[in-house]
Design a protein around this motif. Structure first.
Motif, mmCIF file in Angstrom:
data_model
loop_
_atom_site.group_PDB
_atom_site.id
_atom_site.type_symbol
_atom_site.label_atom_id
_atom_site.label_comp_id
_atom_site.label_asym_id
_atom_site.label_seq_id
_atom_site.Cartn_x
_atom_site.Cartn_y
_atom_site.Cartn_z
ATOM 1 N N TRP A 29 0.796 -1.232 0.000
ATOM 2 C CA TRP A 29 0.000 0.000 0.000
ATOM 3 C C TRP A 29 0.829 1.284 0.000
ATOM 4 C CZ3 TRP A 29 0.935 3.257 4.028
ATOM 5 C CH2 TRP A 29 1.414 2.695 5.232
ATOM 6 N N ASP A 30 2.101 1.195 0.388
ATOM 7 C CA ASP A 30 2.917 2.409 0.536
ATOM 8 C C ASP A 30 3.611 2.728 -0.780
ATOM 9 O OD1 ASP A 30 4.505 4.509 1.399
ATOM 10 O OD2 ASP A 30 4.805 3.608 3.378
ATOM 11 N N LEU A 31 3.217 3.809 -1.409
ATOM 12 C CA LEU A 31 3.757 4.217 -2.702
ATOM 13 C C LEU A 31 5.240 4.536 -2.634
ATOM 14 C CD1 LEU A 31 2.714 4.815 -5.613
ATOM 15 C CD2 LEU A 31 2.376 7.187 -4.895
ATOM 16 N N ARG A 32 5.752 4.808 -1.457
ATOM 17 C CA ARG A 32 7.143 5.235 -1.322
ATOM 18 C C ARG A 32 8.137 4.073 -1.413
ATOM 19 N NH1 ARG A 32 6.474 7.969 4.351
ATOM 20 N NH2 ARG A 32 5.272 6.027 4.563
ATOM 21 N N PHE A 33 7.651 2.836 -1.303
ATOM 22 C CA PHE A 33 8.541 1.679 -1.284
ATOM 23 C C PHE A 33 8.103 0.641 -2.310
ATOM 24 C CE2 PHE A 33 8.395 3.409 3.036
ATOM 25 C CZ PHE A 33 9.731 3.688 3.245
ATOM 26 N N THR A 34 9.087 0.043 -2.976
ATOM 27 C CA THR A 34 8.821 -1.074 -3.871
ATOM 28 C C THR A 34 9.060 -2.402 -3.161
ATOM 29 O OG1 THR A 34 9.551 0.293 -5.734
ATOM 30 C CG2 THR A 34 9.355 -2.069 -6.123
ATOM 31 N N GLU A 35 10.095 -2.449 -2.327
ATOM 32 C CA GLU A 35 10.420 -3.658 -1.575
ATOM 33 C C GLU A 35 10.831 -3.287 -0.155
ATOM 34 O OE1 GLU A 35 13.415 -5.978 -3.478
ATOM 35 O OE2 GLU A 35 12.417 -5.959 -5.429
ATOM 36 N N ILE A 36 10.424 -4.129 0.804
ATOM 37 C CA ILE A 36 10.858 -3.996 2.191
ATOM 38 C C ILE A 36 11.185 -5.391 2.693
ATOM 39 C CG2 ILE A 36 10.277 -3.239 4.520
ATOM 40 C CD1 ILE A 36 8.136 -1.437 3.282
ATOM 41 N N ASP A 37 12.398 -5.589 3.188
ATOM 42 C CA ASP A 37 12.828 -6.907 3.669
ATOM 43 C C ASP A 37 13.402 -6.768 5.065
ATOM 44 O OD1 ASP A 37 12.316 -8.458 1.243
ATOM 45 O OD2 ASP A 37 13.961 -7.292 0.369
ATOM 46 N N ARG A 54 11.668 1.908 -6.715
ATOM 47 C CA ARG A 54 11.912 2.029 -8.150
ATOM 48 C C ARG A 54 11.489 3.425 -8.595
ATOM 49 N NH1 ARG A 54 13.232 -1.391 -11.914
ATOM 50 N NH2 ARG A 54 12.896 -3.177 -10.524
ATOM 51 N N VAL A 55 12.458 4.276 -8.838
ATOM 52 C CA VAL A 55 12.205 5.654 -9.229
ATOM 53 C C VAL A 55 11.845 5.731 -10.715
ATOM 54 C CG1 VAL A 55 13.164 7.991 -9.299
ATOM 55 C CG2 VAL A 55 13.798 6.425 -7.440
ATOM 56 N N LEU A 56 12.577 4.972 -11.524
ATOM 57 C CA LEU A 56 12.343 4.868 -12.961
ATOM 58 C C LEU A 56 12.454 3.402 -13.337
ATOM 59 C CD1 LEU A 56 14.569 7.868 -14.153
ATOM 60 C CD2 LEU A 56 12.068 7.825 -14.087
ATOM 61 N N PRO A 57 11.981 3.010 -14.521
ATOM 62 C CA PRO A 57 12.082 1.599 -14.910
ATOM 63 C C PRO A 57 13.494 1.037 -14.809
ATOM 64 C CG PRO A 57 10.650 2.767 -16.430
ATOM 65 C CD PRO A 57 11.249 3.806 -15.527
ATOM 66 N N PHE A 58 14.503 1.893 -14.984
ATOM 67 C CA PHE A 58 15.887 1.440 -14.975
ATOM 68 C C PHE A 58 16.659 1.909 -13.739
ATOM 69 C CE2 PHE A 58 15.298 5.313 -17.399
ATOM 70 C CZ PHE A 58 16.170 6.192 -16.775
ATOM 71 N N GLY A 63 18.160 1.419 0.390
ATOM 72 C CA GLY A 63 18.680 1.931 1.639
ATOM 73 C C GLY A 63 18.455 0.936 2.754
ATOM 74 N N THR A 64 18.849 1.301 3.955
ATOM 75 C CA THR A 64 18.670 0.451 5.128
ATOM 76 C C THR A 64 18.006 1.257 6.231
ATOM 77 O OG1 THR A 64 20.880 1.015 5.948
ATOM 78 C CG2 THR A 64 20.676 -0.966 4.576
ATOM 79 N N GLY A 65 17.455 0.541 7.208
ATOM 80 C CA GLY A 65 16.800 1.214 8.319
ATOM 81 C C GLY A 65 16.726 0.337 9.543
ATOM 82 N N VAL A 66 16.279 0.922 10.625
ATOM 83 C CA VAL A 66 16.062 0.197 11.876
ATOM 84 C C VAL A 66 14.774 0.722 12.493
ATOM 85 C CG1 VAL A 66 17.535 1.839 13.137
ATOM 86 C CG2 VAL A 66 17.055 -0.418 14.112
ATOM 87 N N SER A 67 13.959 -0.180 13.019
ATOM 88 C CA SER A 67 12.673 0.223 13.590
ATOM 89 C C SER A 67 12.398 -0.546 14.867
ATOM 90 C CB SER A 67 11.535 -0.031 12.586
ATOM 91 O OG SER A 67 11.384 -1.416 12.352
ATOM 92 N N ALA A 68 11.488 0.007 15.648
ATOM 93 C CA ALA A 68 11.036 -0.649 16.882
ATOM 94 C C ALA A 68 9.622 -0.187 17.162
ATOM 95 C CB ALA A 68 11.965 -0.303 18.054
ATOM 96 N N GLY A 69 8.855 -1.021 17.827
ATOM 97 C CA GLY A 69 7.469 -0.691 18.116
ATOM 98 C C GLY A 69 7.105 -0.920 19.570
ATOM 99 N N GLU A 70 6.114 -0.197 20.028
ATOM 100 C CA GLU A 70 5.551 -0.380 21.371
ATOM 101 C C GLU A 70 4.071 -0.693 21.217
ATOM 102 O OE1 GLU A 70 8.393 2.578 24.077
ATOM 103 O OE2 GLU A 70 6.352 3.187 23.557
ATOM 104 N N ARG A 71 3.696 -1.919 21.520
ATOM 105 C CA ARG A 71 2.309 -2.351 21.348
ATOM 106 C C ARG A 71 1.466 -2.092 22.589
ATOM 107 N NH1 ARG A 71 1.735 -7.848 17.932
ATOM 108 N NH2 ARG A 71 -0.415 -7.198 18.290
ATOM 109 N N HIS A 72 2.111 -2.012 23.751
ATOM 110 C CA HIS A 72 1.358 -1.877 25.002
ATOM 111 C C HIS A 72 1.833 -0.626 25.739
ATOM 112 C CE1 HIS A 72 -0.038 -5.936 24.225
ATOM 113 N NE2 HIS A 72 1.218 -6.324 24.102
ATOM 114 N N ARG A 73 1.065 0.443 25.596
ATOM 115 C CA ARG A 73 1.375 1.702 26.254
ATOM 116 C C ARG A 73 0.277 2.059 27.241
ATOM 117 N NH1 ARG A 73 4.884 5.307 23.606
ATOM 118 N NH2 ARG A 73 3.405 7.029 23.837
#
Length: 240
Positions: A29-37, A54-58, A63-73
């Motif tokens: 659903w996120d237009l900003r990303f083609t793949e997330i692994d 994918r900015v253009l067909p060619f 990039g890389t990233g790091v994330s964390a979540g809090e489910r119980h606040r």
């Protein structure tokens, strides 16, 4: 944090959480990303990931990233924070950070994001970001949020909503292009109604509201209703 986007999703919190936290669902659903692994991690550690757009067909920017979540606040809301960076020399976005917040309401979830980034390429990059890239990123985020909302509320898959949006865009383009083409025909073939039709077509194409089953960035709030602090979780994440 430079960009703020908010939408109201009339769905249960677990559905929204799963469709934003699972990478195979997020990239749909996120237009900003083609793949997330997601990368392997030990129990209790932040989640490292790779992303590609994918900015253009060619041209694919990764990039890389790091994330964390809090489910119980304590307040019943949830938070997901991330930091990201791209070493690709053609990526205007060098590094950034942000968060998603999930706030339960009486009829669903108030889902919002605030994020910012540092552009590269010096003055040229800052100018390109201010004039083109930042407005485009704001639009893409809001459009994606509404696409997600339709998936959660109406079970309209991201692929179907994208196709409906493309079809609606084509209709709007034709409403403008066809009458304008008629006005360029030789005078003997031009109808007296060509110019009024061109004006009417342009007005309809620009002013007609989008279908309720088509994603639209305009449905999202783009200005924060009140000043708020970044979640403490964001400060615990190291740069990727």
């Amino acid at each position: 944090m430079g960009l703020y986007i908010e939408t109201r999703v009339r769905a249960d919190l677990e559905t929204l959480w799963d469709r934003t936290q699972e990478p195979d669902r997020h990239q749909r659903w996120d237009l900003r990303f083609t793949e997330i692994d997601y990368l392997p991690r030990a129990e209790g550690e932040p989640q490292h990931f790779r992303y590609a757009t994918r900015v253009l067909p060619f041209l694919v920017v990764a990039g890389t990233g790091v994330s964390a979540g809090e489910r119980h606040r304590a307040g019943g809301d949830r938070v997901s924070a991330l930091r990201f960076a791209s070493p690709h020399p053609l990526s205007l976005l060098a590094e950034g950070s942000g968060y998603w917040r999930y706030v339960p309401t009486g009829d669903g979830v108030r889902f919002l994001t605030r994020y910012g980034y540092r552009p590269r390429w010096g003055r040229l990059g800052r100018a390109a970001d201010r004039l083109v890239f930042r407005p485009l990123m704001g639009w893409a985020t809001a459009w994606s949020f509404d696409r997600l909302r339709l998936w959660c509320e109406e079970e309209i898959t991201p692929e179907r909503s994208r196709n409906r949006w493309l079809l609606e865009l084509l209709v709007r383009v034709l409403l403008v292009a066809v009458p304008i083409t008629l006005t360029r025909l030789p005078l003997g073939l031009v109808s007296l109604y060509s110019v009024p039709l061109a004006v009417l077509g342009l007005a309809v194409a620009v002013l007609a509201p989008p279908s309720s089953r088509t994603p639209a960035a305009r449905r999202c709030l783009r200005t924060a209703p009140a000043r708020s602090r970044d979640p403490r979780l964001l400060a615990t994440l190291e740069r990727p």
